[in-house]
Write an enzyme that holds these catalytic residues in place. Sequence first.
Site, PDB file in Angstrom:
ATOM      1  N   HIS A 104      -7.673  -5.264   0.209  1.00 51.95           N
ATOM      2  CA  HIS A 104      -6.443  -4.527   0.497  1.00 51.95           C
ATOM      3  C   HIS A 104      -5.553  -5.144   1.582  1.00 51.95           C
ATOM      4  CE1 HIS A 104      -4.111  -0.995  -0.386  1.00 51.95           C
ATOM      5  NE2 HIS A 104      -4.019  -0.687   0.887  1.00 51.95           N
ATOM      6  N   SER A 110       0.815  -1.206   0.000  1.00 51.12           N
ATOM      7  CA  SER A 110       0.000   0.000   0.000  1.00 51.12           C
ATOM      8  C   SER A 110       0.858   1.269   0.000  1.00 51.12           C
ATOM      9  CB  SER A 110      -0.940  -0.081   1.199  1.00 51.12           C
ATOM     10  OG  SER A 110      -1.843   0.979   1.205  1.00 51.12           O
ATOM     11  N   ASP A 162      -9.906  -5.107  -3.978  1.00 51.43           N
ATOM     12  CA  ASP A 162      -9.194  -4.015  -3.311  1.00 51.43           C
ATOM     13  C   ASP A 162      -9.864  -2.679  -3.641  1.00 51.43           C
ATOM     14  OD1 ASP A 162      -7.314  -2.211  -2.327  1.00 51.43           O
ATOM     15  OD2 ASP A 162      -5.622  -3.496  -2.871  1.00 51.43           O
TER      16      ASP A 162
END
Length: 412
Positions: free
Chosen positions: A387, A185, A358
């Site tokens: 995610h 991320s 996601d």
Amino acid sequence: MKNILTIIYIIIILLTILISCNVTQSKEDKLFDPDFKLNISQLIAKQGYLVENHFATTKDGYIISLQRIPNGINNNNKKLFKSNDKKLKASVILQHGLEDIGTTWVFQEIRYQSLGFILADEGYDVWISNVRGTRYSNKHLKYNVNDDQYWDFSFDEMSEFDLPSMVDYIINVTGNNKVNYIGHSQGTTMGFIGFKEGSELSKKINTFFALAPVARVTHCKSPLFNFLVNLKFGLILKLFGVKSFLMDSPILRGFLIPSFCSITPIACTTSLGFITGWGENSNLNETRLPIILSQSPGGTSTKNIIHWSQNLKNEFQKFDYGSSHENFIHYSQSTPPKYNITNFSKTIPTIIFTGGKDLISTKEDYNWLIPQLNNLIYYKHIDSYSHLDFVWGNDAYKQVYTDILKYLLKYN
Ligand SMILES: *[C@@H]1O[C@H](CO)[C@@H](O)[C@H](O)[C@H]1NC(C)=O
Ligand SMILES: *[C@@H]1O[C@H](CO)[C@@H](O)[C@H](O)[C@H]1NC(C)=O
Ligand SMILES: *[C@@H]1O[C@H](CO)[C@@H](O)[C@H](O)[C@H]1NC(C)=O
Ligand SMILES: *[C@@H]1O[C@H](CO)[C@@H](O)[C@H](O)[C@H]1NC(C)=O
Ligand SMILES: *[C@@H]1O[C@H](CO)[C@@H](O)[C@H](O)[C@H]1NC(C)=O
């Protein structure tokens, strides 16, 4: 429908602010797992690994805490790969995402489910970093966390300062010429910004693994960012304060979100769900989840949250100070400089993993990003992944980490 959701968010957030002003603790007592009170170093040690705590100081005075796992279990001299120097183990940095924390790589009780332990057992020298503003990296040479100045940062500074400091520190301690970098991320954003073509830093990066890659976020479906995107940042600062964002909000974490989400899956029990969305998370382990939820959200600045929400509209660029005058003071131009993927290294071997569920790293955005990468070695899409599955998923070791090992071995 969207309006109703927005209103619900506003109510929840306002209630949270009101209530959390008065309530300071309690949730801790409700959970009985003995690991619940352990910090990252203790969790690593409890599994039988050696752990070292290190501190790297950035050029702008922040003190970044790193946990090193120098050896695996029962195979302290194992080294399958052949790094440049025969005596050295290859170093790997694990960089967590937004509002997450280093613990994300080592919290599973089943060792082969956590990447930190897997890498150590495979003979790598593992370095887990915690960016500025998290509960493990909350020190500064001059300021402390009660000073507004401490919180004057966003992912711009993490990329510009935290990243090179940790890399230089590790190279200095280990004697390796290069390190391998695995980001999740926002940890990937730091790489996409920081590893500039031709830069000193990019020469020190051997491989770059991007899990749930994030650069441009114009299609991001995060409930929090979508809520904030149309608010002026002055108002956001008023609502949330200049300082740490959502870090210690027991009401949010322990009460409001669970009740709001009583009909949805377990990922909902975290205020991280505000950021990552409350998608399907069938891969998460309900039994073990409280351990990581006791440490995530790991903390960040309100400015960083504002920066992310700005970029839903603004594309991939530096923090927008909101007026040409203010921007000029910071950037000598009236608009924030754009980040451009053409500036990203053309030579670092890059390995990407994306997920079909996601809400942060969305199809439209990663399909924009990936074709711009010049040295993409491998790309894997996992349809069922949201995610957090890349770090918290029970089966991430099968879906993601085996491939990581394969490419680490190939390049080390
Ligand atoms: C975890 O707690 C132990 C014992 O209090 C302490 O020595 C160690 O520095 C802590 N680790 C981190 C990363 O804060
Ligand atoms: C979930 O975590 C618990 C506690 O660590 C463990 O005993 C169990 O086997 C895990 N379940 C799965 C599916 O990995
Ligand atoms: C590298 O290590 C030396 C000796 O310990 C130290 O003086 C120097 O400041 C370190 N440099 C960095 C970038 O950490
Ligand atoms: C990207 O590279 C161009 C040309 O080399 C440079 O002018 C620009 O400042 C760079 N942008 C960033 C954000 O580094
Ligand atoms: C990025 O750089 C390329 C090549 O220099 C240029 O064509 C493109 O317009 C730039 N994109 C942005 C968003 O600045």
